[in-house]
Design a protein around this motif. Structure first.
Motif, PDB file in Angstrom:
ATOM      1  N   PRO A 254      -2.445   1.200  34.363  1.00  0.00           N
ATOM      2  CA  PRO A 254      -2.969   2.492  34.825  1.00  0.00           C
ATOM      3  C   PRO A 254      -4.370   2.384  35.425  1.00  0.00           C
ATOM      4  CG  PRO A 254      -2.065   2.711  32.624  1.00  0.00           C
ATOM      5  CD  PRO A 254      -2.053   1.252  32.960  1.00  0.00           C
ATOM      6  N   LEU A 255      -5.164   1.437  34.922  1.00  0.00           N
ATOM      7  CA  LEU A 255      -6.513   1.259  35.445  1.00  0.00           C
ATOM      8  C   LEU A 255      -6.469   0.757  36.881  1.00  0.00           C
ATOM      9  CD1 LEU A 255      -9.513   1.358  34.688  1.00  0.00           C
ATOM     10  CD2 LEU A 255      -9.312  -1.016  33.980  1.00  0.00           C
ATOM     11  N   MET A 256      -5.585  -0.180  37.170  1.00  0.00           N
ATOM     12  CA  MET A 256      -5.446  -0.674  38.547  1.00  0.00           C
ATOM     13  C   MET A 256      -4.907   0.405  39.473  1.00  0.00           C
ATOM     14  SD  MET A 256      -4.117  -4.530  38.248  1.00  0.00           S
ATOM     15  CE  MET A 256      -4.936  -5.730  37.237  1.00  0.00           C
ATOM     16  N   ASP A 257      -3.998   1.243  38.969  1.00  0.00           N
ATOM     17  CA  ASP A 257      -3.485   2.354  39.779  1.00  0.00           C
ATOM     18  C   ASP A 257      -4.597   3.333  40.132  1.00  0.00           C
ATOM     19  OD1 ASP A 257      -0.961   1.273  39.649  1.00  0.00           O
ATOM     20  OD2 ASP A 257      -0.280   2.612  38.045  1.00  0.00           O
ATOM     21  N   ARG A 258      -5.481   3.606  39.184  1.00  0.00           N
ATOM     22  CA  ARG A 258      -6.534   4.600  39.373  1.00  0.00           C
ATOM     23  C   ARG A 258      -7.721   4.053  40.151  1.00  0.00           C
ATOM     24  NH1 ARG A 258      -7.653   9.076  35.966  1.00  0.00           N
ATOM     25  NH2 ARG A 258      -5.397   9.145  35.957  1.00  0.00           N
ATOM     26  N   CYS A 259      -8.127   2.785  39.883  1.00  0.00           N
ATOM     27  CA  CYS A 259      -9.376   2.262  40.446  1.00  0.00           C
ATOM     28  C   CYS A 259      -9.192   1.115  41.430  1.00  0.00           C
ATOM     29  CB  CYS A 259     -10.283   1.796  39.315  1.00  0.00           C
ATOM     30  SG  CYS A 259     -10.768   3.106  38.195  1.00  0.00           S
ATOM     31  N   GLY A 260      -7.989   0.647  41.626  1.00  0.00           N
ATOM     32  CA  GLY A 260      -7.756  -0.436  42.568  1.00  0.00           C
ATOM     33  C   GLY A 260      -7.475  -1.762  41.888  1.00  0.00           C
TER      34      GLY A 260
ATOM     35  N   ILE B  23     -14.861  -2.236  34.543  1.00  0.00           N
ATOM     36  CA  ILE B  23     -15.686  -2.437  35.725  1.00  0.00           C
ATOM     37  C   ILE B  23     -14.778  -2.419  36.945  1.00  0.00           C
ATOM     38  CG2 ILE B  23     -15.627  -4.948  35.608  1.00  0.00           C
ATOM     39  CD1 ILE B  23     -18.615  -4.802  36.490  1.00  0.00           C
ATOM     40  N   CYS B  24     -15.191  -1.652  37.935  1.00  0.00           N
ATOM     41  CA  CYS B  24     -14.484  -1.524  39.210  1.00  0.00           C
ATOM     42  C   CYS B  24     -15.501  -1.840  40.302  1.00  0.00           C
ATOM     43  CB  CYS B  24     -13.962  -0.105  39.399  1.00  0.00           C
ATOM     44  SG  CYS B  24     -12.939   0.478  38.062  1.00  0.00           S
ATOM     45  N   PRO B  25     -15.062  -2.130  41.509  1.00  0.00           N
ATOM     46  CA  PRO B  25     -16.029  -2.389  42.579  1.00  0.00           C
ATOM     47  C   PRO B  25     -16.964  -1.198  42.785  1.00  0.00           C
ATOM     48  CG  PRO B  25     -13.854  -3.076  43.258  1.00  0.00           C
ATOM     49  CD  PRO B  25     -13.694  -2.358  41.954  1.00  0.00           C
ATOM     50  N   GLY B  26     -18.242  -1.407  42.512  1.00  0.00           N
ATOM     51  CA  GLY B  26     -19.246  -0.373  42.729  1.00  0.00           C
ATOM     52  C   GLY B  26     -19.432   0.619  41.611  1.00  0.00           C
ATOM     53  N   ARG B  27     -18.722   0.466  40.500  1.00  0.00           N
ATOM     54  CA  ARG B  27     -18.904   1.429  39.416  1.00  0.00           C
ATOM     55  C   ARG B  27     -18.434   0.877  38.065  1.00  0.00           C
ATOM     56  NH1 ARG B  27     -14.275   5.951  40.174  1.00  0.00           N
ATOM     57  NH2 ARG B  27     -12.602   4.562  40.752  1.00  0.00           N
ATOM     58  N   VAL B  28     -18.910   1.530  37.021  1.00  0.00           N
ATOM     59  CA  VAL B  28     -18.482   1.276  35.644  1.00  0.00           C
ATOM     60  C   VAL B  28     -17.875   2.579  35.144  1.00  0.00           C
ATOM     61  CG1 VAL B  28     -19.235   0.699  33.309  1.00  0.00           C
ATOM     62  CG2 VAL B  28     -20.291  -0.434  35.263  1.00  0.00           C
ATOM     63  N   VAL B  29     -16.664   2.506  34.589  1.00  0.00           N
ATOM     64  CA  VAL B  29     -15.976   3.710  34.144  1.00  0.00           C
ATOM     65  C   VAL B  29     -15.632   3.615  32.662  1.00  0.00           C
ATOM     66  CG1 VAL B  29     -14.987   4.244  36.395  1.00  0.00           C
ATOM     67  CG2 VAL B  29     -13.707   2.851  34.818  1.00  0.00           C
TER      68      VAL B  29
ATOM     69  N   THR C 178     -10.205   8.718  33.400  1.00  0.00           N
ATOM     70  CA  THR C 178     -11.389   7.906  33.647  1.00  0.00           C
ATOM     71  C   THR C 178     -12.581   8.809  33.911  1.00  0.00           C
ATOM     72  OG1 THR C 178     -10.924   7.740  36.004  1.00  0.00           O
ATOM     73  CG2 THR C 178     -10.100   5.964  34.606  1.00  0.00           C
ATOM     74  N   ILE C 179     -13.750   8.355  33.481  1.00  0.00           N
ATOM     75  CA  ILE C 179     -15.001   9.070  33.691  1.00  0.00           C
ATOM     76  C   ILE C 179     -16.003   8.057  34.216  1.00  0.00           C
ATOM     77  CG2 ILE C 179     -16.855  10.387  32.591  1.00  0.00           C
ATOM     78  CD1 ILE C 179     -13.693  10.120  30.699  1.00  0.00           C
ATOM     79  N   ASP C 180     -16.650   8.343  35.344  1.00  0.00           N
ATOM     80  CA  ASP C 180     -17.664   7.441  35.892  1.00  0.00           C
ATOM     81  C   ASP C 180     -18.893   7.435  34.991  1.00  0.00           C
ATOM     82  OD1 ASP C 180     -16.093   6.793  38.018  1.00  0.00           O
ATOM     83  OD2 ASP C 180     -17.201   7.948  39.493  1.00  0.00           O
ATOM     84  N   MET C 181     -19.312   6.250  34.591  1.00  0.00           N
ATOM     85  CA  MET C 181     -20.533   6.091  33.804  1.00  0.00           C
ATOM     86  C   MET C 181     -21.692   5.659  34.708  1.00  0.00           C
ATOM     87  SD  MET C 181     -19.578   6.895  30.795  1.00  0.00           S
ATOM     88  CE  MET C 181     -20.873   6.324  29.749  1.00  0.00           C
ATOM     89  N   LEU C 182     -21.385   4.818  35.693  1.00  0.00           N
ATOM     90  CA  LEU C 182     -22.394   4.318  36.619  1.00  0.00           C
ATOM     91  C   LEU C 182     -21.725   4.104  37.967  1.00  0.00           C
ATOM     92  CD1 LEU C 182     -25.248   3.052  37.090  1.00  0.00           C
ATOM     93  CD2 LEU C 182     -24.199   0.870  36.517  1.00  0.00           C
TER      94      LEU C 182
END
Length: 75
Positions: free
Chosen positions: A15-21, A41-47, A60-64
């Protein structure tokens, strides 16, 4: 929902790859009752993510988030 850490990591990664790539990677995996929570960790952000084990809802909630500057230098 008590499982091994690797089994939980595999359950979350889909599900994480589906949501964030495809470059998204889970950093932490924690079990809290029927929920699996953690950081990824995703490209350009921490969730922060939450996977509800009862209905398989994934949030998911963006932290950074890294952004580019919009201001031009004064000089």
């Amino acid at each position: 929902m008590l499982q091994s850490v690797e089994a939980l990591r595999v359950a979350v990664s889909g599900p994480l790859m589906d949501r964030c790539g495809p470059m998204a990677r889970p950093l932490t995996v924690e079990v809290h009752g029927a929920e699996v929570r953690g950081l990824a960790i995703c490209p350009g952000r921490v969730v922060r993510y939450v996977l509800d084990g009862r209905n398989q809802r994934f949030r998911t909630i963006d932290m950074l988030r890294l952004t580019t500057t919009k201001r031009k230098p004064a000089a």
